[in-house]
Enzyme design. Sequence first.
Site, mmCIF file in Angstrom:
data_model
loop_
_atom_site.group_PDB
_atom_site.id
_atom_site.type_symbol
_atom_site.label_atom_id
_atom_site.label_comp_id
_atom_site.label_asym_id
_atom_site.label_seq_id
_atom_site.Cartn_x
_atom_site.Cartn_y
_atom_site.Cartn_z
ATOM 1 N N GLU A 318 0.829 -1.201 0.000
ATOM 2 C CA GLU A 318 0.000 0.000 0.000
ATOM 3 C C GLU A 318 0.864 1.252 0.000
ATOM 4 O O GLU A 318 0.489 2.277 -0.565
ATOM 5 C CB GLU A 318 -0.943 0.006 1.212
ATOM 6 C CG GLU A 318 -2.011 1.085 1.135
ATOM 7 C CD GLU A 318 -3.079 0.922 2.199
ATOM 8 O OE1 GLU A 318 -3.687 1.947 2.564
ATOM 9 O OE2 GLU A 318 -3.309 -0.202 2.665
ATOM 10 N N HIS A 347 8.261 -27.931 2.093
ATOM 11 C CA HIS A 347 7.319 -28.857 1.468
ATOM 12 C C HIS A 347 6.253 -28.102 0.664
ATOM 13 O O HIS A 347 5.230 -28.675 0.307
ATOM 14 C CB HIS A 347 6.650 -29.705 2.544
ATOM 15 C CG HIS A 347 7.632 -30.350 3.471
ATOM 16 N ND1 HIS A 347 8.319 -31.495 3.134
ATOM 17 C CD2 HIS A 347 8.085 -29.974 4.691
ATOM 18 C CE1 HIS A 347 9.138 -31.816 4.129
ATOM 19 N NE2 HIS A 347 9.013 -30.915 5.079
ATOM 20 N N LYS A 451 -12.934 1.699 -3.344
ATOM 21 C CA LYS A 451 -14.126 1.962 -2.539
ATOM 22 C C LYS A 451 -15.207 2.645 -3.372
ATOM 23 O O LYS A 451 -16.397 2.359 -3.240
ATOM 24 C CB LYS A 451 -13.754 2.831 -1.338
ATOM 25 C CG LYS A 451 -12.888 2.126 -0.308
ATOM 26 C CD LYS A 451 -12.565 3.051 0.856
ATOM 27 C CE LYS A 451 -11.723 2.352 1.910
ATOM 28 N NZ LYS A 451 -11.393 3.244 3.039
#
Length: 522
Positions: A318, A347, A451
């Site tokens: 950000e 793994h 937004k």
Amino acid sequence: MSGWKRYGDWLVREQETGLWLDVSRMGLDEAFLERMEEQVKRAFADMRQLEAGEIANPDEERMVGHYWLRAPELAPNEALARVIREDREACLDFAGRVACGDICGEGGQFREVLLIGIGGSALGPQLAADALRRGTSAMETHYFDNTDPDGFDRVLDGLRDRLGETLTVVISKSGGTEETRNGMLEAAAAYRAAGLDFARHAAAVTGEGSALDREAEGNGWLARFRMHDWVGGRTSVTSVVGLLPMALQGIDTGAFLEGAASMDRHTRSEDPRANAAMLMALAWHQAGEGRGAKDMVILPYKDRLLLLSRYLQQLVMESLGKDRDRDGGETAQGITVYGNKGSTDQHAFVQQLCDGVNNFFVTFVEARRARQGNSLEVKPGATSGDYLQGFLRGTRRALTERGRQSVTLSIPEVEERSLGALIALFERAVGFYASLVNINAYHQPGVQAGKTAASSFLTLLGRARAELTGSGQEGILAAELARGLGEDPEDVFHALHHLAANGSARCRLGLHPAEDRFVGLP
């Protein structure tokens, strides 16, 4: 130069917290430092101005003052320093009164915390809780950190019989963040359904005069704590945002703040070879050619630091993901962050790191002390902690042998001071790196764009729902409804399927999405 000599030459050891930074396996050399000299001087000057209180977020005309939170005496004036100290004292006083039962819920003494927040308002407290909570923790903490109804239900199902003993802390600077507001409304409804008064179980951390502040004051919540406009969410963990949840869990907030302050002091040195944050920022710059050409893989070899990569995703991405430089010119900046933990990664994705595309550098994080107390020998002469260290060193060597770069961060153990130092180190490195590439680390226009787009979709959803009421039993195609609304057919298609999946419409699937028909339901 031998690896051993290079290691010693490029190792920085911060004495107060015991944090070590090893960049010997990055591509740094003296010639690169000389080429970067002017940019480094500018970055140090920028940091001095930031800490002195100059406007650092020009979009909102705000200072950026998270460094004052752990050293109030550095605030631009005594009034601000006093406010920082008052906030900290109020937070600790409240947590103490909760712990001793002076403040309790309708079901008795508070034993659980429900924290409602998003982004930095949740990530910082989650990291601190997972890293620092031990068996003596005062309260278990649960989170609403999204606007997922199923997520709300999962948390509430675990608290259903204990809501009367659950303190809810709602964190939102503006008080208008939709995800947090939705979580607050869902929590309040759950308390009401349980026959409880939400206000008697709620505290707010928010900006003075915000919608949340007015809600809390008007309904008589247990407490209200201040969030300041000069503290960004991704750097708020040393504010009340992080301190209140930590204090409620019995975590030593004073040691956490001192660890961060110690690292801040260390990284004020203007010798780049002796400044861990500047050296780390320069390593990022060199590895990514000053344009984020390589991803940052965070590999903490400690279960307690599992959430570090999530926390750093927000802090780094950000802050650095920008399309404009500080002069208004077009750019394309950012460093992608991902990670898991060692030795789980032996793994998982280490196979690709070793043999796949070389588009990353690794940041190993180790705690030198394996555990509190003595360790069992799982084979003669070796403990589980020995194996963990062996996997870290083995992976680091394997990557080096394949031409992959890595940074290694080492802390004495995972405790309050070291975590505070680790967080502060990355905060400073992000600030320095942003100056090196001439971008502003302290605003986030892309977040606001997302937004705004979400708000537009919600408006479309309401219009589509209303139009469906007259669609008749034959139903309507998404493209037909889109023409009437003057909207994009794909957006309308997604809105209609959302309504159908959640009981507001019925859908008959066609052979092609364009042939799906939708009927409104009463």
